[in-house]
Design an enzyme around this catalytic site. Sequence first.
Site, PDB file in Angstrom:
ATOM      1  N   LYS A 120      19.708  16.457  -5.409  1.00  0.00           N
ATOM      2  CA  LYS A 120      21.387  16.306  -5.348  1.00  0.00           C
ATOM      3  C   LYS A 120      21.831  15.283  -4.756  1.00  0.00           C
ATOM      4  O   LYS A 120      22.862  14.448  -5.347  1.00  0.00           O
ATOM      5  CB  LYS A 120      21.707  17.746  -4.404  1.00  0.00           C
ATOM      6  CG  LYS A 120      23.323  17.850  -4.492  1.00  0.00           C
ATOM      7  CD  LYS A 120      23.791  18.500  -3.147  1.00  0.00           C
ATOM      8  CE  LYS A 120      24.005  17.693  -2.197  1.00  0.00           C
ATOM      9  NZ  LYS A 120      24.471  18.219  -0.780  1.00  0.00           N
ATOM     10  N   ASP A 138      25.570  21.579  -5.927  1.00  0.00           N
ATOM     11  CA  ASP A 138      25.315  21.930  -4.620  1.00  0.00           C
ATOM     12  C   ASP A 138      25.857  23.344  -4.337  1.00  0.00           C
ATOM     13  O   ASP A 138      26.110  24.238  -5.557  1.00  0.00           O
ATOM     14  CB  ASP A 138      26.325  21.069  -3.751  1.00  0.00           C
ATOM     15  CG  ASP A 138      27.888  21.318  -3.938  1.00  0.00           C
ATOM     16  OD1 ASP A 138      27.998  22.149  -5.057  1.00  0.00           O
ATOM     17  OD2 ASP A 138      28.682  20.853  -3.142  1.00  0.00           O
TER      18      ASP A 138
END
Length: 206
Positions: A120, A138
């Site tokens: 991420k 996320d």
Amino acid sequence: MFMDKSNELLSTLKELFPNAGCELHYRNLFELLIAVSLSAQTTDKRVNQVTSALFSHYPTSKELSKAKEEEIYPYIQSLGLAKTKSKHIIALSKKLEEEFSGQIPSTREKLMSLPGVGRKTANVILSVGFKEPAIAVDTHIARVANRLGLACSTDVLEIEQSLMKQFQEKDWCDVHHLLLFFGRYLCKAQRPECDRCPFVEQCKKS
Ligand code: SF4
């Protein structure tokens, strides 16, 4: 979802959030990388409250690589997980100095070789820092992708792949920020504002 349907959704999100973008404060790639690393399980707003003091004392990986955990801790204490985050950003800076001459690498693989940097974070750096097409999934994006029927999974990699299939590569950076804003400011985890949501018809939330 067909591509034209996805494009329609993207246009509606753009109307809702014309200023969607990175909300972290940073002046260069190093600051972006540290700010994103610090943002785990807290808000960008909280990160912004601590980074200007941190960066004024440790402006580059050279300075931060020489710091001790107990010196960093007070700066980032309010963010939570401060001990782990201190350790990671010091180790990350050391590796940047030792293996990358203080430069932020521009590939996912090299970014993910840095301590504390997962997929991420690497995707945010690629997308925001290097303007490369990437979708950083996320908790907000995972939630809204499922609610909007863009994914049907709890696995972030599966969600990322599903989103990449449904949107054109040129739009991936926008998709990331627009879904993030939609999750942060409208389709919140608790008490989503469904009465002003344009996607009620397609919503999969039970
Ligand atoms: S209707 Fe509510 S839960 Fe569904 S996508 Fe919209 S805001 Fe989210």
